[in-house]
Write an enzyme that holds these catalytic residues in place. Sequence first.
Site, mmCIF file in Angstrom:
data_model
loop_
_atom_site.group_PDB
_atom_site.id
_atom_site.type_symbol
_atom_site.label_atom_id
_atom_site.label_comp_id
_atom_site.label_asym_id
_atom_site.label_seq_id
_atom_site.Cartn_x
_atom_site.Cartn_y
_atom_site.Cartn_z
ATOM 1 N N LYS A 172 0.856 -1.195 0.000
ATOM 2 C CA LYS A 172 0.000 0.000 0.000
ATOM 3 C C LYS A 172 0.886 1.236 0.000
ATOM 4 C CE LYS A 172 -1.389 2.482 3.281
ATOM 5 N NZ LYS A 172 -1.058 3.773 2.629
ATOM 6 N N ALA A 174 1.623 5.394 0.029
ATOM 7 C CA ALA A 174 0.998 6.533 0.717
ATOM 8 C C ALA A 174 -0.029 7.162 -0.228
ATOM 9 C CB ALA A 174 2.064 7.547 1.096
ATOM 10 N N GLU A 247 10.934 0.875 9.872
ATOM 11 C CA GLU A 247 11.911 1.950 9.641
ATOM 12 C C GLU A 247 11.158 3.236 9.954
ATOM 13 O OE1 GLU A 247 13.362 4.931 8.373
ATOM 14 O OE2 GLU A 247 13.449 4.225 6.287
ATOM 15 N N CYS A 281 13.994 10.785 6.358
ATOM 16 C CA CYS A 281 14.119 10.339 7.745
ATOM 17 C C CYS A 281 15.576 10.323 8.197
ATOM 18 C CB CYS A 281 13.453 8.993 7.938
ATOM 19 S SG CYS A 281 13.936 7.837 6.669
ATOM 20 N N GLU A 385 11.206 15.520 14.659
ATOM 21 C CA GLU A 385 11.681 15.668 13.276
ATOM 22 C C GLU A 385 11.000 16.879 12.650
ATOM 23 O OE1 GLU A 385 12.314 11.894 10.389
ATOM 24 O OE2 GLU A 385 10.510 11.847 11.583
HETATM 25 P P1 ADP Z 1 4.256 10.333 7.396
HETATM 26 O O1 ADP Z 1 4.272 11.360 8.466
HETATM 27 O O2 ADP Z 1 5.541 10.121 6.713
HETATM 28 O O3 ADP Z 1 3.091 10.435 6.457
HETATM 29 P P2 ADP Z 1 2.951 8.013 8.422
HETATM 30 O O4 ADP Z 1 3.481 7.007 9.366
HETATM 31 O O5 ADP Z 1 1.698 8.715 8.789
HETATM 32 O O6 ADP Z 1 4.154 8.993 8.188
HETATM 33 O O7 ADP Z 1 2.730 7.373 6.987
HETATM 34 C C1 ADP Z 1 3.591 6.434 6.405
HETATM 35 C C2 ADP Z 1 2.756 5.345 5.756
HETATM 36 O O8 ADP Z 1 1.964 4.753 6.777
HETATM 37 C C3 ADP Z 1 1.761 5.835 4.701
HETATM 38 O O9 ADP Z 1 1.625 4.833 3.706
HETATM 39 C C4 ADP Z 1 0.494 5.973 5.485
HETATM 40 O O10 ADP Z 1 -0.652 5.841 4.672
HETATM 41 C C5 ADP Z 1 0.610 4.774 6.412
HETATM 42 N N1 ADP Z 1 -0.203 4.846 7.626
HETATM 43 C C6 ADP Z 1 -0.620 5.918 8.326
HETATM 44 N N2 ADP Z 1 -1.417 5.557 9.353
HETATM 45 C C7 ADP Z 1 -1.509 4.198 9.297
HETATM 46 C C8 ADP Z 1 -2.183 3.195 10.067
HETATM 47 N N3 ADP Z 1 -2.925 3.498 11.124
HETATM 48 N N4 ADP Z 1 -2.020 1.900 9.696
HETATM 49 C C9 ADP Z 1 -1.256 1.582 8.630
HETATM 50 N N5 ADP Z 1 -0.612 2.454 7.869
HETATM 51 C C10 ADP Z 1 -0.720 3.742 8.194
#
Ligand code: ADP
Length: 484
Positions: A172, A174, A247, A281, A385
Amino acid sequence: MQTGNLIGGEFVKPASGKSITVFNPADDQPLAEVPDVGEDGIARAIDAASKAFPGWSATPAIERAEILRRWAGLMLRDAERLASRMTAEQGKRLAEAEGEIRYAASFLTDAAAHAETLLGHQVPSPKRDMRITAIRQPVGVCAAITPWNFPSAMLARKLGPALASGCTMLAKPAHQTPLSAIAMAELGVVAGLPDGVFNLVTCDAKLFSETVFADSRVRKVSFTGSTPVGRLLMKLASENLVRLSLELGGHAPFVIFEDADLDAAADGLIASKFRNAGQTCICPNRLYIHASVYDEAMDRLRQKIEKLKVGPGDAEGVKIGPLISDDAMEKVERHVADAKQHGAEVLCGGERAKPQANGRTLADRFYTPTLLSGLKPAMAMAKEETFGPVIGAASFDTEAEAIGLANSSPYGLASYYYTRDHSRAIRVAEAIRAGIVGVNNGGVSTAQAPFGGVGLSGFGREGGPWALDEYTDVKYISTGVAEG
Ligand code: ADP
């Protein structure tokens, strides 16, 4: 341009009635609609990966490697097209986007090489009538969750070693940057991936993780993203004891010792801090400079930072593209305001940028590269960050103090320092608490090396032979041998 989900070898738009609009962060123009699939779309991808697993894991490693190499070759062939798509949805400048495509392709070829040399062990037995063998086998169906800042490389870094090891995968991307992932998936099909070996779904992030962790066929999840989401995934993983690689966030220190080559250090800082507009990161978030060279180093840095041109990633000469979102901009502004409140001095930047647009209406999402003096531990930017083109500096007097400052964060992904003293280089490398140490080097990312963190930056390593450890289980076979 393909915009569907790759499930079981076909690009489909599973019916959920919903879609996700992808925007260009530089000008807010809509680029495409991708499906926002529901639970059944995710379940179909798990089914497809599960069905493909027996055949793929039994495929000789050399054949799996061949497909990965072909895939990488197609990415390199199409690097320009893929880069321009990435710049459109992610914002980074074109040269960086093209660099990322090459970087992504190198994860596929690196994993291919290690697939062919994934060795087991014949262990000396303590008994005459017993033989001990340890072999490595793919863990099974894997899921990848990838972030928006490196939409191709972070995906390749997971799917390369997973597929090389004989695992199948669903991923999946982003929601901000699914188009780069879809473009990669398209080329995977052209490269000859058997149906279902790699699947890509676009959907709600929470729904994805809940569905994936609830299905006992998924044996491994690899995630790159924030520490809060990493924590959440770890809780979900406990039910089916799913293996994890996390990560997570970083908060890299960058130390300049009094014996450093100051120009090289300034170039190293620019390279590591301002790549992708500071949205990586492994970006330095804290700069520590020996008091005896502080003013001179800061002056050189300021001069170099002031020259970094801000603008849309596809414009000539641009070094700093837009931030990914309004939330990202708010965080950067909050950090700078908070630093100023704590007494920081702005040496350059410290405000939004209004780049030249040649008639194009740009989004208000550009920030001027910023250098602050007077970093203090109480500041938000010393703890969180920033994820933007901002760096704050403080001075130190002794090596022990510098190490203490560098290690003052619960995160431990990347760290950097510059020195010309050989013994110091070794002492500090050993003392610093981080998964990655850049010694006189601001560009530490490469597919051949183990990338990953300690502490709140997570666990697991990506790149080189280490990456395949994450996707394989060791099986011990004890064989009784009768005397002849
Ligand atoms: P960033 O601040 O870099 O967006 P996130 O951790 O929110 O960091 O997002 C990184 C990835 O994790 C993206 O693909 C986002 O859609 C996914 N993500 C965010 N929330 C969840 C969740 N509750 N479960 C699974 N994946 C998630």
